[in-house]
Write an enzyme that holds these catalytic residues in place. Structure first.
Site, PDB file in Angstrom:
ATOM      1  N   SER A  59       0.824  -1.211   0.000  1.00 27.33           N
ATOM      2  CA  SER A  59       0.000   0.000   0.000  1.00 27.33           C
ATOM      3  C   SER A  59       0.857   1.260   0.000  1.00 27.33           C
ATOM      4  CB  SER A  59      -0.913   0.021   1.222  1.00 27.33           C
ATOM      5  OG  SER A  59      -1.650  -1.173   1.309  1.00 27.33           O
TER       6      SER A  59
HETATM    7  N1  SAH Z   1      -1.215  -5.154   4.105  1.00 26.94           N
HETATM    8  C1  SAH Z   1      -0.425  -5.409   2.920  1.00 26.94           C
HETATM    9  C2  SAH Z   1      -1.117  -5.006   1.638  1.00 26.94           C
HETATM   10  C3  SAH Z   1      -1.902  -6.117   1.210  1.00 26.94           C
HETATM   11  S1  SAH Z   1      -2.564  -6.149  -0.403  1.00 26.94           S
HETATM   12  C4  SAH Z   1       0.917  -4.743   2.979  1.00 26.94           C
HETATM   13  O1  SAH Z   1       1.216  -4.021   3.917  1.00 26.94           O
HETATM   14  O2  SAH Z   1       1.683  -4.991   2.064  1.00 26.94           O
HETATM   15  C5  SAH Z   1      -3.940  -7.194   0.000  1.00 26.94           C
HETATM   16  C6  SAH Z   1      -3.602  -8.590   0.427  1.00 26.94           C
HETATM   17  O3  SAH Z   1      -4.801  -9.210   0.841  1.00 26.94           O
HETATM   18  C7  SAH Z   1      -3.020  -9.463  -0.684  1.00 26.94           C
HETATM   19  O4  SAH Z   1      -1.812 -10.007  -0.262  1.00 26.94           O
HETATM   20  C8  SAH Z   1      -4.090 -10.529  -0.882  1.00 26.94           C
HETATM   21  O5  SAH Z   1      -3.558 -11.793  -1.235  1.00 26.94           O
HETATM   22  C9  SAH Z   1      -4.733 -10.566   0.488  1.00 26.94           C
HETATM   23  N2  SAH Z   1      -6.083 -11.135   0.555  1.00 26.94           N
HETATM   24  C10 SAH Z   1      -7.132 -10.959  -0.289  1.00 26.94           C
HETATM   25  N3  SAH Z   1      -8.210 -11.633   0.143  1.00 26.94           N
HETATM   26  C11 SAH Z   1      -7.851 -12.253   1.297  1.00 26.94           C
HETATM   27  C12 SAH Z   1      -8.518 -13.120   2.217  1.00 26.94           C
HETATM   28  N4  SAH Z   1      -9.794 -13.480   2.054  1.00 26.94           N
HETATM   29  N5  SAH Z   1      -7.822 -13.571   3.293  1.00 26.94           N
HETATM   30  C13 SAH Z   1      -6.538 -13.219   3.488  1.00 26.94           C
HETATM   31  N6  SAH Z   1      -5.848 -12.418   2.645  1.00 26.94           N
HETATM   32  C14 SAH Z   1      -6.485 -11.942   1.560  1.00 26.94           C
END
Ligand code: SAH
Length: 216
Positions: A59
């Protein structure tokens, strides 16, 4: 070089409205370059989202800052994060609370974020490979929750894992172009108040898990 860019970024975040000094310090303590591919290291302290593989992104720093500030974190709190990704948001949260529990559906992403957090000696983040839509009932209740993938709504099972005065920050929306960050606050009546904060663009929250079950 990176250190100077980091200081400039923190000043920019402050100007944009991230005024909570504890949040700014937590961001300052986490080396963002450690969470992104080497080819993007020179952009580590630009205020932009960057690719981390598997179609996912780290992000934008200002979004991490605003979400963290909106969570109103206390040092004794337990926080659940849905979507560990590269682990950057978890690392920032870890500097402000007692323990972060973070769930990621992509096994490969989780393997590398675990390794990074270990290398950085961030010891108060516990992760799990799974569908974060189910939360982490064994570790509930949580004081705070942060969804880093967009959902149509916060699933009821997640609401049920919160403390009586819990706060949840989540990107809510059905398409990438129509999402807002929403702050949910658990009221004494047991109901949830919701406040729309700003438009955002997150990857969608998806069901199920991706990865093999061997080598666990
Ligand atoms: N917090 C992260 C940004 C994440 S991007 C950071 O600091 O880098 C969003 C993430 O959510 C992705 O890695 C994706 O694989 C995950 N995601 C999407 N749906 C999900 C679910 N149902 N359970 C767990 N993770 C999920």
């Amino acid at each position: 070089m990176l250190e100077a860019r980091k200081i400039r970024l923190v000043m920019e975040l402050r100007q944009q409205g991230i005024t909570d000094q504890a949040v700014l310090s937590a961001i300052e303590r986490v080396p963002r370059e450690a969470f992104i591919p080497e080819s993007f290291h020179d952009q580590a302290y630009e205020n932009t989202a960057l690719p981390i593989g598997h179609g996912q992104t780290i992000s934008q720093p200002s979004v991490v800052g605003f979400m963290t500030q909106a969570l109103e974190i206390g040092s004794r709190m337990k926080i659940l994060e849905v979507g560990t990704g590269c682990g950057y948001q978890a690392a920032v949260l870890a500097g402000l609370c007692r323990r972060v529990y973070s769930v990621e559906r992509f096994r490969e992403l989780l393997r590398s974020s675990d390794a990074r957090l270990r290398d950085l000696r961030i010891n108060n983040v516990t992760t799990k490979w799974g569908d974060g839509g189910a939360g982490w009932p064994e570790q509930a209740p949580f004081d705070r929750m942060i969804l880093t993938a967009a959902a149509k709504e916060v699933p009821k099972v997640l609401l049920d894992q919160m403390t009586d005065d819990g706060i949840i920050i989540a990107p809510i929306g059905t398409t990438t172009h129509d999402q807002s960050l929403v702050k949910f606050r658990h009221l004494p009546s047991g109901e949830w108040d919701s406040e729309e904060l700003w438009p955002v663009r997150f990857v969608p929250m998806l069901d199920g898990t991706i990865g093999d079950t061997s080598n666990q």
